[in-house]
Design a protein around this motif. Sequence first.
Motif, PDB file in Angstrom:
ATOM      1  N   ASN A  92      30.347   8.663  49.434  1.00  0.00           N
ATOM      2  CA  ASN A  92      30.084   8.354  50.829  1.00  0.00           C
ATOM      3  C   ASN A  92      28.618   8.640  51.133  1.00  0.00           C
ATOM      4  OD1 ASN A  92      29.999   8.012  53.548  1.00  0.00           O
ATOM      5  ND2 ASN A  92      31.863   9.187  53.970  1.00  0.00           N
ATOM      6  N   PRO A  93      27.783   7.615  51.095  1.00  0.00           N
ATOM      7  CA  PRO A  93      26.343   7.833  51.248  1.00  0.00           C
ATOM      8  C   PRO A  93      25.951   8.461  52.582  1.00  0.00           C
ATOM      9  CG  PRO A  93      26.806   5.620  50.446  1.00  0.00           C
ATOM     10  CD  PRO A  93      28.110   6.216  50.855  1.00  0.00           C
ATOM     11  N   GLU A  94      26.863   8.409  53.565  1.00  0.00           N
ATOM     12  CA  GLU A  94      26.548   9.059  54.843  1.00  0.00           C
ATOM     13  C   GLU A  94      26.607  10.576  54.715  1.00  0.00           C
ATOM     14  OE1 GLU A  94      29.134   7.625  57.882  1.00  0.00           O
ATOM     15  OE2 GLU A  94      27.631   6.196  58.569  1.00  0.00           O
ATOM     16  N   HIS A  95      27.246  11.038  53.644  1.00  0.00           N
ATOM     17  CA  HIS A  95      27.405  12.476  53.463  1.00  0.00           C
ATOM     18  C   HIS A  95      26.337  12.994  52.513  1.00  0.00           C
ATOM     19  CE1 HIS A  95      31.724  13.003  54.931  1.00  0.00           C
ATOM     20  NE2 HIS A  95      31.292  11.831  55.340  1.00  0.00           N
ATOM     21  N   ARG A  96      25.945  14.222  52.721  1.00  0.00           N
ATOM     22  CA  ARG A  96      25.044  14.856  51.761  1.00  0.00           C
ATOM     23  C   ARG A  96      25.804  15.965  51.058  1.00  0.00           C
ATOM     24  NH1 ARG A  96      22.766  19.729  53.672  1.00  0.00           N
ATOM     25  NH2 ARG A  96      23.146  20.090  55.881  1.00  0.00           N
ATOM     26  N   LEU A  97      25.273  16.364  49.919  1.00  0.00           N
ATOM     27  CA  LEU A  97      25.966  17.385  49.146  1.00  0.00           C
ATOM     28  C   LEU A  97      25.767  18.753  49.770  1.00  0.00           C
ATOM     29  CD1 LEU A  97      25.213  16.286  45.471  1.00  0.00           C
ATOM     30  CD2 LEU A  97      27.041  15.585  46.998  1.00  0.00           C
ATOM     31  N   ASN A  98      26.835  19.521  49.770  1.00  0.00           N
ATOM     32  CA  ASN A  98      26.785  20.910  50.222  1.00  0.00           C
ATOM     33  C   ASN A  98      26.410  21.737  48.999  1.00  0.00           C
ATOM     34  OD1 ASN A  98      27.136  23.304  51.546  1.00  0.00           O
ATOM     35  ND2 ASN A  98      29.376  23.181  51.652  1.00  0.00           N
ATOM     36  N   LEU A  99      25.141  21.966  48.825  1.00  0.00           N
ATOM     37  CA  LEU A  99      24.651  22.517  47.561  1.00  0.00           C
ATOM     38  C   LEU A  99      24.753  24.037  47.518  1.00  0.00           C
ATOM     39  CD1 LEU A  99      21.474  20.289  47.429  1.00  0.00           C
ATOM     40  CD2 LEU A  99      23.451  20.092  45.904  1.00  0.00           C
ATOM     41  N   PRO A 100      25.186  24.586  46.393  1.00  0.00           N
ATOM     42  CA  PRO A 100      25.124  26.039  46.251  1.00  0.00           C
ATOM     43  C   PRO A 100      23.657  26.453  46.070  1.00  0.00           C
ATOM     44  CG  PRO A 100      25.955  25.033  44.243  1.00  0.00           C
ATOM     45  CD  PRO A 100      25.747  23.919  45.221  1.00  0.00           C
ATOM     46  N   LEU A 101      23.191  27.339  46.901  1.00  0.00           N
ATOM     47  CA  LEU A 101      21.783  27.742  46.818  1.00  0.00           C
ATOM     48  C   LEU A 101      21.586  28.775  45.711  1.00  0.00           C
ATOM     49  CD1 LEU A 101      20.895  27.978  50.609  1.00  0.00           C
ATOM     50  CD2 LEU A 101      21.030  25.981  49.130  1.00  0.00           C
ATOM     51  N   ASN A 102      22.600  29.600  45.480  1.00  0.00           N
ATOM     52  CA  ASN A 102      22.544  30.583  44.393  1.00  0.00           C
ATOM     53  C   ASN A 102      23.516  30.147  43.310  1.00  0.00           C
ATOM     54  OD1 ASN A 102      20.893  33.043  45.454  1.00  0.00           O
ATOM     55  ND2 ASN A 102      22.205  32.416  47.150  1.00  0.00           N
ATOM     56  N   VAL A 103      23.001  29.916  42.134  1.00  0.00           N
ATOM     57  CA  VAL A 103      23.841  29.517  41.000  1.00  0.00           C
ATOM     58  C   VAL A 103      23.763  30.622  39.950  1.00  0.00           C
ATOM     59  CG1 VAL A 103      24.210  27.820  39.183  1.00  0.00           C
ATOM     60  CG2 VAL A 103      23.421  27.084  41.431  1.00  0.00           C
ATOM     61  N   GLY A 104      24.913  31.089  39.540  1.00  0.00           N
ATOM     62  CA  GLY A 104      24.944  32.190  38.572  1.00  0.00           C
ATOM     63  C   GLY A 104      25.475  31.738  37.231  1.00  0.00           C
ATOM     64  N   ALA A 105      25.026  32.432  36.189  1.00  0.00           N
ATOM     65  CA  ALA A 105      25.556  32.206  34.841  1.00  0.00           C
ATOM     66  C   ALA A 105      25.662  33.570  34.165  1.00  0.00           C
ATOM     67  CB  ALA A 105      24.647  31.284  34.043  1.00  0.00           C
ATOM     68  N   ALA A 106      26.759  33.775  33.452  1.00  0.00           N
ATOM     69  CA  ALA A 106      26.974  35.071  32.797  1.00  0.00           C
ATOM     70  C   ALA A 106      27.440  34.836  31.376  1.00  0.00           C
ATOM     71  CB  ALA A 106      28.018  35.878  33.568  1.00  0.00           C
ATOM     72  N   SER A 107      27.169  35.802  30.525  1.00  0.00           N
ATOM     73  CA  SER A 107      27.628  35.665  29.138  1.00  0.00           C
ATOM     74  C   SER A 107      28.024  37.020  28.572  1.00  0.00           C
ATOM     75  CB  SER A 107      26.545  35.034  28.261  1.00  0.00           C
ATOM     76  OG  SER A 107      25.527  35.967  27.995  1.00  0.00           O
ATOM     77  N   LEU A 108      28.949  36.964  27.627  1.00  0.00           N
ATOM     78  CA  LEU A 108      29.356  38.132  26.848  1.00  0.00           C
ATOM     79  C   LEU A 108      29.118  37.796  25.385  1.00  0.00           C
ATOM     80  CD1 LEU A 108      32.773  38.972  28.539  1.00  0.00           C
ATOM     81  CD2 LEU A 108      30.670  40.331  28.693  1.00  0.00           C
ATOM     82  N   ARG A 109      28.670  38.779  24.618  1.00  0.00           N
ATOM     83  CA  ARG A 109      28.385  38.470  23.215  1.00  0.00           C
ATOM     84  C   ARG A 109      28.681  39.673  22.336  1.00  0.00           C
ATOM     85  NH1 ARG A 109      23.410  39.247  25.857  1.00  0.00           N
ATOM     86  NH2 ARG A 109      22.106  40.839  24.895  1.00  0.00           N
ATOM     87  N   ALA A 110      28.933  39.373  21.091  1.00  0.00           N
ATOM     88  CA  ALA A 110      29.177  40.419  20.098  1.00  0.00           C
ATOM     89  C   ALA A 110      28.522  39.998  18.796  1.00  0.00           C
ATOM     90  CB  ALA A 110      30.678  40.615  19.896  1.00  0.00           C
ATOM     91  N   ASP A 111      27.941  40.957  18.142  1.00  0.00           N
ATOM     92  CA  ASP A 111      27.315  40.721  16.834  1.00  0.00           C
ATOM     93  C   ASP A 111      27.903  41.757  15.884  1.00  0.00           C
ATOM     94  OD1 ASP A 111      25.752  40.298  14.663  1.00  0.00           O
ATOM     95  OD2 ASP A 111      23.837  40.304  15.746  1.00  0.00           O
TER      96      ASP A 111
END
Lengths: 555, 279
Positions: free
Chosen positions: A214-233
């Motif tokens: 719907n081009p009349e609508h604009r996206l409700n954008l997340p202003l804060n975007v998070g990314a997380a990770s867990l790792r093991a070696d």
Amino acid sequence: MTRKTLILSLALALGAAASAQGILGGHVTGNVQLDGQMSRADSTIGSEEVPERLLLNARADILYTNGNFSAGIRFEMYQNPLLGFDAQWKGQGVANYFVKYSGERLTVTAGHFYEQFGSGMILRTYEDRYLGIDNALFGVGLQYRPVDGITLKALAGKQRHFWDLGAGLVRGLDAEASLNSLIKPLADSKLRATLGAGFVSKYEEDENIASAANPEHRLNLPLNVGAASLRADLGYGGWSLQAEYARKGQDPNAVNGYIYRPGNALMLNLGYSTRGFSAGLQAKRIDNMGFKSVRSLSGEMLYINYLPAITKNHTYAFLAMYPYATQVNGEQGVQADVMYKIKKGTLLGGKYGTDVHLNSSVVTALDTTVTGLAGTDGYTAETFSKGPLLYGDVSVEVAKKLSKSVKLTATYAYQVFNPAAEGHYGAALIHNNILVADLSWKVSKGHALRFEAEWMGSDSHYDPAAGHDDRRAGDWIMGLVEWNIGTHWFLSLSDQYAYNDGTGNYYNISCGYTHGATRFQLGYGKQREGLLCIGGVCRQVPASNGLTFSLTTSF
Amino acid sequence: MKRHKHFNFQFSIFNLAAALLLLFAACDTIDSEEYTIYDGAPVSWSPAPAAPEAVQRAYIEKYTGPKCNNCPKADRTLDAAHEQIGDRMVVVAINHPTGQGIPYPNQPDLRTDGGNAWDRHFGITYLPSIHLNRTELYTGDISGIASNISQSLQGTPQAAIGVQAALNGSAVDITVDIQHTLSSTLTLTAVIIEDSLAYRQLDGAERVDDYVHNHMLRKVITSYWGADLPAGQNLLRGTLSFTPADDIVLENSHIVVFLSDKASRRVINCASCPLTTDH
């Protein structure tokens, strides 16, 4: 304090410190690199006239170190950028500067810096001058070790974007614990274990992006975007296992078509090595993990994260002709790698032993069902199901020393390449058979010759009238002779020729002179258009025909 | 001494890390219904040349659906109330987005993005569902609604509102005059509704193919929750313009505007007008 004042202050401080060597102590190191290119139009390979006649990329890094303190500055110039480099690089000036304190427990960096959390799936800032990528953070980075075995990292800043900074603010935290250092009974254990976790958040202001439905609508954008990770070696004896799982929150952006589906990625790397034998098995699945500090930017700039490649980075020309670029929107694959040294004195090993290297990788798209475009979740993906094949190869390399001075390396590879990996959707798969023979001969002390012969048979064909305009298509042969003359000079001649179903004859001649840490190289010839990929990250290289030269030195 | 120094460092670093952790907790999550935003037609504000007529009207939101067997009964009750109250009662009928609101095959789909957003916000779960000034909710038995509407019309209005709408080529120009004495933030919402839409409707146990639907919401013209009125102005004129979709029969349509309290979303007053061709 303005940016210019800061740079000037830093330069003056560096200069003063440098001139005061011996009074204040410390030392200055650095390196300089200059790359130049001239190219003229050649319709047979598709190269175009360079209006400036001469293109130049240059840089000089200077690092001052005094005890725990260090400071650096980098001057760069792109006047104008070499072919294939983004025109936005055009310009010159101080591109990178920093001050750093490295204490026993605490390290603080202010200015431009590079950092990586784990394998980089949620954060990796790096610079690659050959790809034309520099996503350095400009801000503050802390690294702290409260006790032996624990490393904490915190950072905040904006990423370099050509001669400016990207609008997005990047914040990150990472913690890594070595259990062998923290738990006394494990100190001398054969089991080695390191655990880590990281979190990265990006903030960017709102903007007006229309919904696809719907081009009349604009996206409700997340202003804060998070990314997380867990790792093991983990490691035990000759065995090793690295595992990392990452998740990214809703991040509608230009790369994923502004969809809201959260991202995730899993990377597993199992290895075993012992004297004369090593084997590795790598598996990866990524789903919508492109993470940039500016949502509206496509291309390779301003990535916060890096998704490691799962295919071998081939060096021989024909093996690298169809490099595989990591598909950040989704891919899954496995890679197996085995190296075995046949002992000397055996039938196959001969007098000096024989090295055998097997490698194979397969990458497919995810099995997805599209549910919508921009402003929706985009698609659903089956976890244990595969989509179309994107890339597959198997290669066998046998290296054998034939005599004290002669070594032969022979390689056979079979590749299947899906042009969809380069955005050419719907095109047929390309199948290549490749043979390489590489002979090195140490003629005498300081003098060496290297001969390389390559052949590639492909079912692709060059036919622009039918829309097949990829100049890599067809069957190819190549020859190369490289002569190291003494310890200073070298001369190289090569030619790649598409003898069937293809186009182009790409000859090159280059010579170079090395003296200490200084190396000068001059080349003339034709360069085929294609992709240059390093670690799954690629840059388009246009065709060129002309002179190239480079000068590097360090002090 | 050295250990003590490290301890201080450690303490401050952990404080910093804790502060950063709090900062990083800001990772926005957006519900799928809110992936997109409708900003609506912008409203231009200026002083009104004259105060509108100070008349209190009742704003009725009726959530309905073609497969809602009790909805026609509610329509008849509201029609009866309208006979009694007249034009001081303004009805907007909103097609529920799911369940009983889903149209029959090959029948017009009167669901709207704005109506869906309101429906979700007010948590409409069964039909019919009727709101008076967005403060009182009626479901099931609505026989007493007429007296409640009449009661809501008593007293001096806190805000007066008047509206005019005119066709200007393919666009509709809307002029709204407002006078109020309130200090809280108010919003102006404008919608277009259409009458005489005949399509299939369940009425009790009977499926009526040409049931006539009136007051059907066709579009929220402003943003779904309205445009903010400028602070500090008590007599003002808002003008806005929009282009209606081709399938709206303008002769059967009305523009409805209403003033709401921004915080509570309570409707303070409303007005409606037909579309005229003189401009």
